[in-house]
Design a protein around this motif. Structure first.
Motif, PDB file in Angstrom:
ATOM      1  N   LYS A  49       0.808  -1.216   0.000  1.00  0.00           N
ATOM      2  CA  LYS A  49       0.000   0.000   0.000  1.00  0.00           C
ATOM      3  C   LYS A  49       0.844   1.270   0.000  1.00  0.00           C
ATOM      4  O   LYS A  49       0.297   2.376  -0.090  1.00  0.00           O
ATOM      5  CB  LYS A  49      -0.914   0.023   1.229  1.00  0.00           C
ATOM      6  CG  LYS A  49      -1.814  -1.190   1.393  1.00  0.00           C
ATOM      7  CD  LYS A  49      -2.839  -1.304   0.270  1.00  0.00           C
ATOM      8  CE  LYS A  49      -3.802  -2.451   0.538  1.00  0.00           C
ATOM      9  NZ  LYS A  49      -4.776  -2.643  -0.566  1.00  0.00           N
ATOM     10  N   THR A  50       2.155   1.136   0.084  1.00  0.00           N
ATOM     11  CA  THR A  50       2.980   2.330   0.265  1.00  0.00           C
ATOM     12  C   THR A  50       2.934   3.264  -0.936  1.00  0.00           C
ATOM     13  O   THR A  50       2.978   4.488  -0.776  1.00  0.00           O
ATOM     14  CB  THR A  50       4.442   1.951   0.552  1.00  0.00           C
ATOM     15  OG1 THR A  50       4.922   1.072  -0.486  1.00  0.00           O
ATOM     16  CG2 THR A  50       4.572   1.271   1.905  1.00  0.00           C
TER      17      THR A  50
ATOM     18  N   LYS B  81      11.747  -0.597   6.476  1.00  0.00           N
ATOM     19  CA  LYS B  81      11.318  -0.991   5.139  1.00  0.00           C
ATOM     20  C   LYS B  81      10.200  -0.087   4.642  1.00  0.00           C
ATOM     21  O   LYS B  81      10.223   0.370   3.483  1.00  0.00           O
ATOM     22  CB  LYS B  81      10.857  -2.445   5.152  1.00  0.00           C
ATOM     23  CG  LYS B  81      10.290  -2.927   3.820  1.00  0.00           C
ATOM     24  CD  LYS B  81       9.771  -4.355   3.936  1.00  0.00           C
ATOM     25  CE  LYS B  81       9.153  -4.832   2.627  1.00  0.00           C
ATOM     26  NZ  LYS B  81       8.628  -6.219   2.737  1.00  0.00           N
ATOM     27  N   ILE B  82       9.223   0.182   5.502  1.00  0.00           N
ATOM     28  CA  ILE B  82       8.100   1.023   5.105  1.00  0.00           C
ATOM     29  C   ILE B  82       8.569   2.450   4.845  1.00  0.00           C
ATOM     30  O   ILE B  82       8.154   3.099   3.869  1.00  0.00           O
ATOM     31  CB  ILE B  82       7.014   0.999   6.188  1.00  0.00           C
ATOM     32  CG1 ILE B  82       6.408  -0.415   6.317  1.00  0.00           C
ATOM     33  CG2 ILE B  82       5.930   2.028   5.894  1.00  0.00           C
ATOM     34  CD1 ILE B  82       5.747  -0.934   5.041  1.00  0.00           C
ATOM     35  N   ALA B  83       9.444   2.954   5.692  1.00  0.00           N
ATOM     36  CA  ALA B  83       9.955   4.312   5.500  1.00  0.00           C
ATOM     37  C   ALA B  83      10.674   4.438   4.158  1.00  0.00           C
ATOM     38  O   ALA B  83      10.475   5.414   3.420  1.00  0.00           O
ATOM     39  CB  ALA B  83      10.891   4.683   6.643  1.00  0.00           C
ATOM     40  N   ARG B  84      11.507   3.461   3.845  1.00  0.00           N
ATOM     41  CA  ARG B  84      12.259   3.519   2.583  1.00  0.00           C
ATOM     42  C   ARG B  84      11.325   3.439   1.379  1.00  0.00           C
ATOM     43  O   ARG B  84      11.514   4.144   0.384  1.00  0.00           O
ATOM     44  CB  ARG B  84      13.302   2.405   2.540  1.00  0.00           C
ATOM     45  CG  ARG B  84      14.446   2.608   3.532  1.00  0.00           C
ATOM     46  CD  ARG B  84      15.598   1.658   3.283  1.00  0.00           C
ATOM     47  NE  ARG B  84      16.665   1.847   4.243  1.00  0.00           N
ATOM     48  CZ  ARG B  84      17.588   2.821   4.173  1.00  0.00           C
ATOM     49  NH1 ARG B  84      17.558   3.670   3.159  1.00  0.00           N
ATOM     50  NH2 ARG B  84      18.528   2.918   5.088  1.00  0.00           N
ATOM     51  N   ARG B  85      10.326   2.588   1.447  1.00  0.00           N
ATOM     52  CA  ARG B  85       9.384   2.472   0.328  1.00  0.00           C
ATOM     53  C   ARG B  85       8.599   3.766   0.130  1.00  0.00           C
ATOM     54  O   ARG B  85       8.416   4.221  -1.002  1.00  0.00           O
ATOM     55  CB  ARG B  85       8.434   1.295   0.556  1.00  0.00           C
ATOM     56  CG  ARG B  85       9.090  -0.069   0.378  1.00  0.00           C
ATOM     57  CD  ARG B  85       8.100  -1.198   0.683  1.00  0.00           C
ATOM     58  NE  ARG B  85       7.024  -1.231  -0.288  1.00  0.00           N
ATOM     59  CZ  ARG B  85       7.045  -1.942  -1.421  1.00  0.00           C
ATOM     60  NH1 ARG B  85       8.127  -2.643  -1.742  1.00  0.00           N
ATOM     61  NH2 ARG B  85       6.009  -1.945  -2.236  1.00  0.00           N
ATOM     62  N   LEU B  86       8.147   4.360   1.211  1.00  0.00           N
ATOM     63  CA  LEU B  86       7.416   5.621   1.093  1.00  0.00           C
ATOM     64  C   LEU B  86       8.289   6.707   0.475  1.00  0.00           C
ATOM     65  O   LEU B  86       7.832   7.487  -0.364  1.00  0.00           O
ATOM     66  CB  LEU B  86       6.918   6.068   2.465  1.00  0.00           C
ATOM     67  CG  LEU B  86       5.748   5.277   3.066  1.00  0.00           C
ATOM     68  CD1 LEU B  86       5.532   5.693   4.514  1.00  0.00           C
ATOM     69  CD2 LEU B  86       4.470   5.482   2.263  1.00  0.00           C
TER      70      LEU B  86
END
Length: 240
Positions: free
Chosen positions: A98-99, A116-121
């Motif tokens: 969903k990012t 991981k989520i921070a990098r994808r965003l």
């Protein structure tokens, strides 16, 4: 300005803003130092429209599909003369798949809990958009079933987020476990404020404490909240 169950959203907002103003004064906070985020998750578009008509501009959502329909439906509200644009805040758990849409559709994310989520965003935030404002979610009460990083892990994640060009690290967010009294509630929020103060002492220059909901906003404001996330006190009881 009423939702489908006849709850008067405009009056509720006026009452809540007045209460926040009184609490700012009571706890020696500067007037206007606490921003109100209307948690519109699960609420229908007409309820959000009523809040917009009553002057509310910032909304919190935790389900991407539901949020996207509201963002699209309310696009015209962005053009109200003399008003700032609507600000959309993602406040829920983030799945990796969903990012991309979150990075494209939202102005803020309050629930960064994994590198991981921070990098994808960051990677998926379009270069023509301003960096996505983010808060690190802290599991301040140490609950095993709750999202967020442990307090001891906040600094290392903050260093990573600060290095990502598509993100702008603004501060910390927490949802403490329900407290039995005001003193206990204040203690949990004070721990989050102390974490922010420690980061700023190390040069992070953060300005946001996203903490406090309908049931505990007084304790949060007393301990330095800059954003309170309020749903029920604005929109009334949720139906799903």
């Amino acid at each position: 300005m009423q939702s489908s169950d006849k709850h008067d959203i405009g009056q509720a907002l006026a009452t809540l803003r007045a209460r926040i103003g009184r609490l700012e004064e009571r706890y020696d906070r500067p007037a206007g130092s606490v921003d109100l985020l209307a948690v519109s998750k699960t609420m229908p578009v007409d309820a959000v429209q009523a809040a917009v008509k009553a002057g509310q501009r910032a909304f919190g959502e935790n389900h991407l599909q539901d949020a996207r329909s509201k963002i699209e439906a309310l696009a015209a509200a962005e053009k109200i003369a003399g008003e700032p644009p609507l600000s959309w805040h993602f406040i829920g758990d983030i799945q990796s798949n969903k990012t991309r849409e979150i990075a494209a559709s939202f102005d803020w994310v309050h629930s960064i809990g994994r590198e991981k989520i921070a990098r994808r965003l960051s990677e998926q935030r379009a270069s023509e958009l301003a960096p996505l404002c983010v808060c690190i979610e802290v599991n301040i009460s140490g609950e095993p079933t709750k999202a967020g990083v442990a307090p001891k892990e906040v600094e290392s994640l903050a260093e990573i987020v600060l290095s990502l060009p598509g993100l702008r690290l603004r501060g910390l967010m927490a949802i403490p476990q329900p407290a039995p009294d005001m003193a206990s509630a204040r203690l949990a929020f004070r721990q989050l404020r102390d974490l922010l103060d420690d980061l700023n002492a190390k040069g992070f220059d953060l300005d946001t404490l996203s903490m406090g909901m309908s049931g505990d906003l007084e304790a949060a404001i007393a301990e330095g909240a800059t954003i309170v996330r309020i749903g029920t006190a604005i929109f009334g009881r949720r139906h799903r």
